[in-house]
Design a protein around this motif. Structure first.
Motif, mmCIF file in Angstrom:
data_model
loop_
_atom_site.group_PDB
_atom_site.id
_atom_site.type_symbol
_atom_site.label_atom_id
_atom_site.label_comp_id
_atom_site.label_asym_id
_atom_site.label_seq_id
_atom_site.Cartn_x
_atom_site.Cartn_y
_atom_site.Cartn_z
ATOM 1 N N ASP A 1 0.851 -1.199 0.000
ATOM 2 C CA ASP A 1 0.000 0.000 0.000
ATOM 3 C C ASP A 1 0.876 1.235 0.000
ATOM 4 N N ARG B 1 -0.141 9.623 10.536
ATOM 5 C CA ARG B 1 -1.472 9.167 10.911
ATOM 6 C C ARG B 1 -1.566 8.969 12.408
ATOM 7 N N ARG C 1 -0.815 2.226 13.780
ATOM 8 C CA ARG C 1 -0.707 1.451 12.550
ATOM 9 C C ARG C 1 0.259 0.321 12.741
HETATM 10 P P1 5GP Z 1 -2.558 2.763 7.104
HETATM 11 O O1 5GP Z 1 -3.853 3.452 6.766
HETATM 12 O O2 5GP Z 1 -2.641 1.277 6.990
HETATM 13 O O3 5GP Z 1 -2.030 3.218 8.407
HETATM 14 O O4 5GP Z 1 -1.483 3.253 6.030
HETATM 15 C C1 5GP Z 1 -1.605 2.950 4.663
HETATM 16 C C2 5GP Z 1 -0.350 3.374 3.912
HETATM 17 O O5 5GP Z 1 -0.246 4.792 3.895
HETATM 18 C C3 5GP Z 1 0.962 2.879 4.515
HETATM 19 O O6 5GP Z 1 1.861 2.617 3.458
HETATM 20 C C4 5GP Z 1 1.472 4.048 5.323
HETATM 21 O O7 5GP Z 1 2.871 4.059 5.361
HETATM 22 C C5 5GP Z 1 0.926 5.228 4.557
HETATM 23 N N1 5GP Z 1 0.518 6.333 5.423
HETATM 24 C C6 5GP Z 1 -0.743 6.606 5.818
HETATM 25 N N2 5GP Z 1 -0.768 7.707 6.599
HETATM 26 C C7 5GP Z 1 0.478 8.110 6.731
HETATM 27 C C8 5GP Z 1 1.086 9.198 7.419
HETATM 28 O O8 5GP Z 1 0.440 10.012 8.068
HETATM 29 N N3 5GP Z 1 2.445 9.287 7.329
HETATM 30 C C9 5GP Z 1 3.191 8.398 6.612
HETATM 31 N N4 5GP Z 1 4.518 8.547 6.566
HETATM 32 N N5 5GP Z 1 2.640 7.387 5.921
HETATM 33 C C10 5GP Z 1 1.300 7.229 5.983
#
Ligand code: 5GP
Length: 269
Positions: free
Chosen positions: A173, A265, A269
């Protein structure tokens, strides 16, 4: 001396003499859990920068409009200045991370076609998920712009996925951010690195991205070095960790407390 425009968690934005461009400089800081978890890993900034530059170059050759212009040094690139739209566009090829917790989807399930999700880029609100109607209600984008954003994100994700697949990596992702130039052009902005996407070894499914840090799964630098090696970036990174000097012909980096355009985020996570 380049004025510091923004101090992000993992990057700095610096002014250039040209008001239409900025310098994006990657630091060795890595954060997770909305900045609650933090470390400095010498060499990480150069690795994330090099990977990002390679991937922006790839997208540019495929007619995806991005803010990337050219490399300045090991840790910095010149970019078109944009106003970042506070919208995180996440494209998922396989389920992991927040979607498994939010919707109970088992880890590893493939999404065909890839799933596109939106999150509001807001530290205070913890980057909540958004639907299309929320995006219009918040005035983040018009329907026409959102259609463009989704199409660019889908195309970019497909190109990146194919590219890394040839290097025995699975693009699980990724998160994209978009911005508008003063002239109104929509560009893919921010960075494209293992800080913002999940990359697994195609065979073993070992994480080679920021999950290594988020989940204390080992040596983050080694994981990023492995990605760089597979992208054939190792030669340009032979001086990795030494790229702390000034940006080419731009003088010293300024200092000052300024608000961050980059968010982590808030949810776990
Ligand atoms: P998830 O929604 O599962 O936390 O993140 C999904 C994808 O988006 C992952 O590859 C994650 O690294 C990236 N991502 C989502 N939000 C952020 C954020 O606020 N900062 C960073 N560096 N990556 C994010």
């Amino acid at each position: 001396m380049n004025q510091l425009l923004y101090q992000g968690k993992a990057k700095q934005l610096l002014a250039t003499p040209d008001p239409q461009t900025i310098i994006v400089r990657f630091t060795d800081t890595v954060t997770a859990l909305n900045g609650k978890k933090r470390a400095t890993i010498p060499g990480k900034g150069a690795l994330a920068a090099q990977i990002s530059m390679r991937l922006f170059e790839l997208l540019s050759t495929q007619n995806i409009p991005t803010h990337y212009i050219r490399q300045l040094d090991q840790q910095s690139f010149l970019a078109h200045k944009v106003q970042i739209i506070p919208l995180e566009v996440v494209v998922r090829h396989y389920a992991t991370g927040s979607i498994t917790k939010r919707l109970g989807i088992p880890k590893g399930r493939a999404f065909q076609p890839p799933l596109v999700e939106f999150f509001y880029k807001s530290d205070e609100l913890g980057d909540p998920p958004l639907c299309e109607a929320h995006i219009y209600a918040l005035g983040l984008a018009t329907p026409h712009e959102l259609a463009q954003i989704v199409s660019l994100a889908q195309r970019a994700a497909a190109l990146l996925s194919d590219y890394v697949a040839q290097r025995d990596l699975k693009l699980v992702d990724m998160k994209f951010e978009f911005g508008r130039t003063a002239a109104g052009a929509l560009l893919l902005a921010d960075e494209i690195s293992p800080d913002t996407m999940r990359l697994w070894d195609a065979r073993t499914h070992e994480s080679l991205d920021k999950d290594v840090f988020r989940e204390d799964k080992g040596d983050l630098l080694r994981a990023y070095q492995e990605v760089a090696r597979r992208l054939n970036l190792t030669r340009s990174l032979s001086a990795s960790g030494e790229g702390q000097g000034e940006v080419e012909g731009q003088g010293e980096v300024g200092t000052g407390e300024v608000p961050s355009p980059f968010t982590e985020r808030g949810r776990v996570r």
